[in-house]
Motif scaffolding. Structure first.
Motif, PDB file in Angstrom:
ATOM      1  N   SER A   1       1.992  15.182 -37.493  1.00 20.23           N
ATOM      2  CA  SER A   1       1.874  13.888 -38.171  1.00 20.23           C
ATOM      3  C   SER A   1       3.201  13.479 -38.805  1.00 20.23           C
ATOM      4  O   SER A   1       3.613  12.312 -38.716  1.00 20.23           O
ATOM      5  CB  SER A   1       0.791  13.949 -39.246  1.00 20.23           C
TER       6      SER A   1
ATOM      7  N   LEU B   1       5.648  12.442 -36.048  1.00 18.02           N
ATOM      8  CA  LEU B   1       5.317  11.108 -35.518  1.00 18.02           C
ATOM      9  C   LEU B   1       5.827  10.020 -36.454  1.00 18.02           C
ATOM     10  O   LEU B   1       6.352   8.988 -36.008  1.00 18.02           O
ATOM     11  CB  LEU B   1       3.805  10.977 -35.321  1.00 18.02           C
ATOM     12  N   PHE B   2       5.652  10.229 -37.757  1.00 22.99           N
ATOM     13  CA  PHE B   2       6.119   9.249 -38.742  1.00 22.99           C
ATOM     14  C   PHE B   2       7.639   9.108 -38.685  1.00 22.99           C
ATOM     15  O   PHE B   2       8.168   7.988 -38.666  1.00 22.99           O
ATOM     16  CB  PHE B   2       5.681   9.676 -40.141  1.00 22.99           C
TER      17      PHE B   2
ATOM     18  N   HIS C   1       8.752   7.389 -35.290  1.00 25.67           N
ATOM     19  CA  HIS C   1       8.475   5.950 -35.205  1.00 25.67           C
ATOM     20  C   HIS C   1       9.396   5.132 -36.115  1.00 25.67           C
ATOM     21  O   HIS C   1       9.892   4.072 -35.713  1.00 25.67           O
ATOM     22  CB  HIS C   1       7.014   5.685 -35.572  1.00 25.67           C
TER      23      HIS C   1
ATOM     24  N   LEU D   1       2.483   3.288 -31.642  1.00 27.08           N
ATOM     25  CA  LEU D   1       2.582   4.176 -32.799  1.00 27.08           C
ATOM     26  C   LEU D   1       2.408   3.410 -34.112  1.00 27.08           C
ATOM     27  O   LEU D   1       1.906   3.969 -35.093  1.00 27.08           O
ATOM     28  CB  LEU D   1       3.924   4.907 -32.796  1.00 27.08           C
TER      29      LEU D   1
ATOM     30  N   LEU E   1      -1.207   3.252 -34.555  1.00 25.54           N
ATOM     31  CA  LEU E   1      -1.730   4.585 -34.854  1.00 25.54           C
ATOM     32  C   LEU E   1      -1.343   5.080 -36.245  1.00 25.54           C
ATOM     33  O   LEU E   1      -2.049   5.894 -36.849  1.00 25.54           O
ATOM     34  CB  LEU E   1      -1.216   5.570 -33.799  1.00 25.54           C
ATOM     35  N   MET E   2      -0.233   4.562 -36.796  1.00 21.97           N
ATOM     36  CA  MET E   2       0.361   5.148 -37.997  1.00 21.97           C
ATOM     37  C   MET E   2      -0.556   5.168 -39.221  1.00 21.97           C
ATOM     38  O   MET E   2      -0.584   6.181 -39.948  1.00 21.97           O
ATOM     39  CB  MET E   2       1.665   4.424 -38.328  1.00 21.97           C
TER      40      MET E   2
ATOM     41  N   ASN F   1      -2.713   8.025 -38.696  1.00 26.10           N
ATOM     42  CA  ASN F   1      -1.896   9.232 -38.722  1.00 26.10           C
ATOM     43  C   ASN F   1      -1.606   9.659 -40.166  1.00 26.10           C
ATOM     44  O   ASN F   1      -1.649  10.855 -40.497  1.00 26.10           O
ATOM     45  CB  ASN F   1      -0.587   8.974 -37.978  1.00 26.10           C
TER      46      ASN F   1
ATOM     47  N   VAL G   1      -4.674  11.236 -41.701  1.00 25.24           N
ATOM     48  CA  VAL G   1      -4.803  12.616 -41.216  1.00 25.24           C
ATOM     49  C   VAL G   1      -3.821  13.529 -41.957  1.00 25.24           C
ATOM     50  O   VAL G   1      -4.166  14.640 -42.364  1.00 25.24           O
ATOM     51  CB  VAL G   1      -4.550  12.670 -39.695  1.00 25.24           C
ATOM     52  N   LEU G   2      -2.588  13.047 -42.141  1.00 23.93           N
ATOM     53  CA  LEU G   2      -1.583  13.837 -42.849  1.00 23.93           C
ATOM     54  C   LEU G   2      -2.034  14.151 -44.274  1.00 23.93           C
ATOM     55  O   LEU G   2      -1.870  15.276 -44.754  1.00 23.93           O
ATOM     56  CB  LEU G   2      -0.251  13.088 -42.872  1.00 23.93           C
TER      57      LEU G   2
END
Length: 618
Positions: free
Chosen positions: A11, A14-15, A18, A310, A313-314, A317, A320-321
Motif C-alpha cells: 500500500s 502504491l502511494f 502514484h 491508481l 484506487l487510492m 488503498n 487498507v493501509l
C-alpha cells in the motif's frame, strides 16, 4: 502477521509510486521525447484573411448551458473575438431547463453575432434533461455538418487563436482530441494551487509520451467523424467522451499555446461536492474504460493505469493501509510495531485534522500542510463518491455545483451535516451488529405466523433537493397479512388495524419492525432521526391540503424516528399529518447549530429507545 506487513508495504509503495515515482518517470521520458520533436510550422492568421482560409475545417462550438447567466455574457464576447473565418465557425448553445435569465442574456448577443457573420443557434429546453443528453443531441445533430466539434464550458475563457490551433493539430492523422493549458483565474487555497500545478505538469508529460488521460472539460476538440454517443448516466462526461476515442487508438494531446482560463471560483464546500461526484465518476469510468488497461495501448495504457486507475484506487488503498498498520501495532517485531504506531498515529492526525478543518472551514495555509490537507480531503470525497456509485446512489444528471440558486439545505452547516451522517452510519453499523443474531428468530416467527415474505418493501419519498426528489425502497419486517391493500388500496394506518398479524402488532409496539431501515440509513436513503418518509401516492394529496408539506424533507433525509414520531405517534388521518408538520419544521431548525442538533438527536434517540422497551409504539 506476515501478510499484514506485506499488504502495508504494498500500500505504501502504491502511494509513493502514484504520487511521486510515476510523475518523475513520465517527465524524464517526456524530456527525452521533446529533444527529437519535429519543428512546428504553425502560423497564426492574425485576423487577416488569406488563401489558406479556404482549406480550414468547419468548426462547431457546442456549449451546454445550465443557469450560467453570470458568465454567459463574457463567454459570448470571448467567442466573438476568436480569430477564425466567420463562415467556418458555428456556435451552438444548449439551454437545459435554465431557471435564471441565461436565455435572455444570450438573445442580447444575437445581433452582434449576425454583424460578425458568425452562425449561432440557441437550442432551448424548458425541462432539465441532463448535460449528457444535451451534448449527445447537439453533437449528433452537427456531426455531419462539421469537421471538428469543440466542447466548452461557459465559465472558461479561451485564447483567440484556439480554433486555428485545433485545426492545425487535427491535421495529424493519429490525433483525435486536442485541448489546452487549463488555469484558474483566481487562485484557490495553496493546496489547490499546488495540486493544479502538479496536474498540469503530468498532463503536459502525458501528451508528449502518449495521450493525456482526460482533458479538462472546460475546452477540448474532437474530430467530428469520430463522435459516438455515451450512456445518459455517465457522470464524468468530459473524461469519457474523449477517452472513448483514445481507446480506439487515437491520441489526446495538449497544446500549451491554447489558454483556458477558468473564471468560476469554487468554495471549499462546493469543492467537496464536486470531488465527491468526480470520485463516483472515477469508479464508473475505470469500469467502463477498462480496455485501456490492455498492454496493446502501450504508453497510453501505462498512463491510464499509473494515473487514473491508481487515483481511483487510492482512497481504498489508504483505508487498507490504515487497517493494516493498526493491526501491525501489535507485531512481535519491535521495529515493525514502532513504525506501525508512527504511521497509524500520523494517519489519525492527518484524517482527523482534515475532517475538523472541513467541518469548520479551517484550511491550513502553510506548506506542506496545505497540500496534505487538500489531498486528504480530496481522498475523503473520492472515497465517499466511490461508495455512493458502488451502491447505486450517484445520479448521472448534471448538478450545477456553484449555482447561485437557493438550495434547500443551505440552512444546514457542514459542522452538522457531516457529523450527522457519520453518526448515522456508526449507529447503523453498531445496531445491525447487535440485532444480526436475532434476525433469524424474528424471521422464523413471522413466517410461522402468516404466509408471505419476511421483509416488506415499499416506495417512499426521500430527501428533496433543488435538482431532484429522491425516492427509495423502504425495508421493514412485514407486519400485515399478505396483499392487505389489494382490495382497499393505500389507506392510513389505524390504532387497531385488523390487517396486522398478531406478531406484527408486537413488532409495531416495540418498533422492531423498523429495524431493517438501518440498511436504508447505511445506503444514504434515510437518517436515524428525521421526518417520517411518506408514500408518493399520499404526498400529492397532502401537498394540496397542507401548505409547505413537501418542505419538511427539503434538504433533510427522512428518519427512522423523529421529533414528530415521538411527540405524536402514527398518522391515522390528514389532521395528524398537519400536526406533525410543526414538529418536523421544529426539528429542521435544530440543524442550524451543532450543539442544538446533538442535543435534539440524543433526546429523540433516548425517547425512542424507551418507547421500544415499554412497547408503546403504534
Amino acid at each position: 502477521m506476515d501478510w499484514l506487513l506485506f499488504g502495508a508495504i504494498l500500500s505504501i509503495n502504491l502511494f509513493i509510486y502514484h504520487h511521486w515515482a510515476y510523475p518523475k518517470i513520465l517527465q524524464l521520458y517526456a524530456k527525452c521525447k521533446v529533444r527529437g520533436k519535429k519543428n512546428d510550422t504553425f502560423k497564426s492568421r492574425k485576423y487577416v484573411s488569406n488563401d489558406v482560409d479556404n482549406e480550414l475545417p468547419i468548426i462547431t462550438i457546442v456549449m451546454p448551458v445550465y443557469n450560467e447567466a453570470k458568465y454567459l455574457g463574457d463567454k459570448l464576447t470571448n467567442l466573438l473575438m476568436l480569430d477564425y473565418p466567420a463562415d467556418k465557425l458555428h456556435v451552438v448553445l444548449g439551454f437545459d431547463g435554465c431557471s435564471d435569465n441565461s436565455v435572455q442574456v444570450a438573445e442580447q448577443y444575437l445581433d452582434q453575432f449576425e454583424l460578425h457573420n458568425i452562425h449561432i443557434e440557441l437550442d432551448v429546453h424548458e425541462e432539465n434533461h441532463g448535460k449528457v443528453y444535451v451534448i449527445n443531441k447537439l453533437l449528433r445533430q452537427y456531426k455531419a455538418k462539421s469537421d471538428i466539434l469543440v466542447l466548452s464550458d461557459v465559465s472558461a475563457l479561451i485564447s483567440i487563436d484556439a480554433m486555428q490551433i485545433f485545426a492545425y493539430r487535427m491535421a495529424e492523422n493519429d490525433v483525435g482530441i486536442v485541448t489546452g493549458d487549463y488555469q484558474l483565474y483566481e487562485d484557490g487555497s495553496k493546496g489547490e494551487t499546488h495540486y493544479w500545478k502538479y496536474q498540469r505538469n503530468i498532463r503536459k508529460a502525458e501528451s508528449v509520451t502518449g495521450s493525456i488521460i482526460g482533458p479538462p472539460g472546460a475546452l477540448y476538440a474532437i474530430k467530428a467523424r469520430l463522435f459516438e454517443e455515451i450512456p445518459f448516466d455517465t457522470i464524468n462526461d468530459d473524461f469519457v467522451f474523449p477517452m472513448l476515442l483514445v481507446s480506439r487508438g487515437y491520441r489526446a494531446v495538449l497544446d500549451e499555446r491554447i489558454s483556458i482560463i477558468e473564471m468560476e471560483a469554487t468554495s471549499e464546500s462546493d469543492d467537496f461536492s464536486r470531488r465527491t461526484r468526480i470520485g463516483a465518476g472515477n469508479v464508473q469510468q475505470v469500469l467502463r474504460l477498462s480496455s485501456l488497461l490492455s498492454s496493446g495501448h502501450g504508453l497510453t495504457g501505462f498512463n491510464f493505469f499509473s494515473g487514473k486507475f491508481l487515483r481511483t484506487l487510492m482512497p481504498f488503498n489508504l483505508l487498507v493501509l490504515f487497517v493494516f498498520t493498526f493491526f501491525l501495532t501489535n507485531s512481535e517485531y519491535v521495529i515493525v510495531a514502532n513504525v506501525a504506531w508512527f504511521l497509524c498515529f500520523s494517519q489519525c492526525c492527518l484524517y482527523g485534522g482534515s475532517a475538523v478543518g472541513l467541518l469548520f472551514d479551517i484550511a491550513p495555509v502553510r506548506q506542506p500542510w496545505a497540500s496534505l490537507y487538500y489531498i486528504a480531503v480530496g481522498y475523503m470525497a473520492s472515497f465517499y463518491g466511490g461508495i455512493r456509485y458502488i451502491f447505486g446512489l450517484e445520479r448521472g444528471a448534471w448538478v450545477k455545483i456553484n449555482s447561485e440558486q437557493d438550495h434547500g439545505n443551505d440552512f444546514q452547516r457542514k459542522s452538522v451535516v457531516i457529523p450527522k451522517r457519520i453518526s448515522d452510519m456508526l449507529i447503523s453499523i453498531v445496531s445491525l451488529c447487535i440485532i444480526a443474531p436475532f434476525v433469524p428468530f424474528i424471521a422464523l416467527v413471522i413466517k410461522l405466523n402468516s404466509k408471505g415474505p419476511v421483509f416488506y418493501r415499499q416506495l417512499r419519498v426521500g430527501e428533496i433537493r433543488y435538482e431532484y426528489v429522491e425516492v427509495f425502497m423502504l425495508i421493514k419486517f412485514r407486519t400485515m397479512v399478505l396483499e392487505s391493500e389489494s382490495k382497499s388500496g393505500p389507506v392510513w394506518a389505524q390504532e387497531q388495524d385488523d390487517r396486522a398479524t398478531s406478531v406484527g402488532r408486537f413488532l409495531r409496539k416495540t418498533r422492531i419492525d423498523e429495524l431493517p431501515q438501518l440498511v436504508n440509513v447505511l445506503l444514504g436513503d434515510m437518517a436515524i432521526v428525521g421526518p417520517r418518509p411518506e408514500r408518493p401516492i399520499f404526498c400529492g394529496k397532502l401537498e394540496e391540503k397542507i401548505p409547505y408539506y413537501l418542505e419538511r424533507t427539503h434538504g433533510v433525509r427522512p428518519g427512522i424516528t423523529g421529533l414528530a414520531q415521538i411527540s405524536q405517534g402514527a398518522d391515522t388521518c390528514i389532521e395528524d399529518v398537519q400536526n406533525k408538520l410543526y414538529w418536523d419544521h421544529t426539528y429542521a431548525l435544530n440543524l442550524t447549530s451543532f450543539s442544538r442538533w446533538l442535543k435534539a438527536d440524543t433526546i429523540i434517540i433516548l425517547k425512542t429507545f424507551l418507547t421500544m422497551v415499554r412497547s408503546k409504539g403504534h
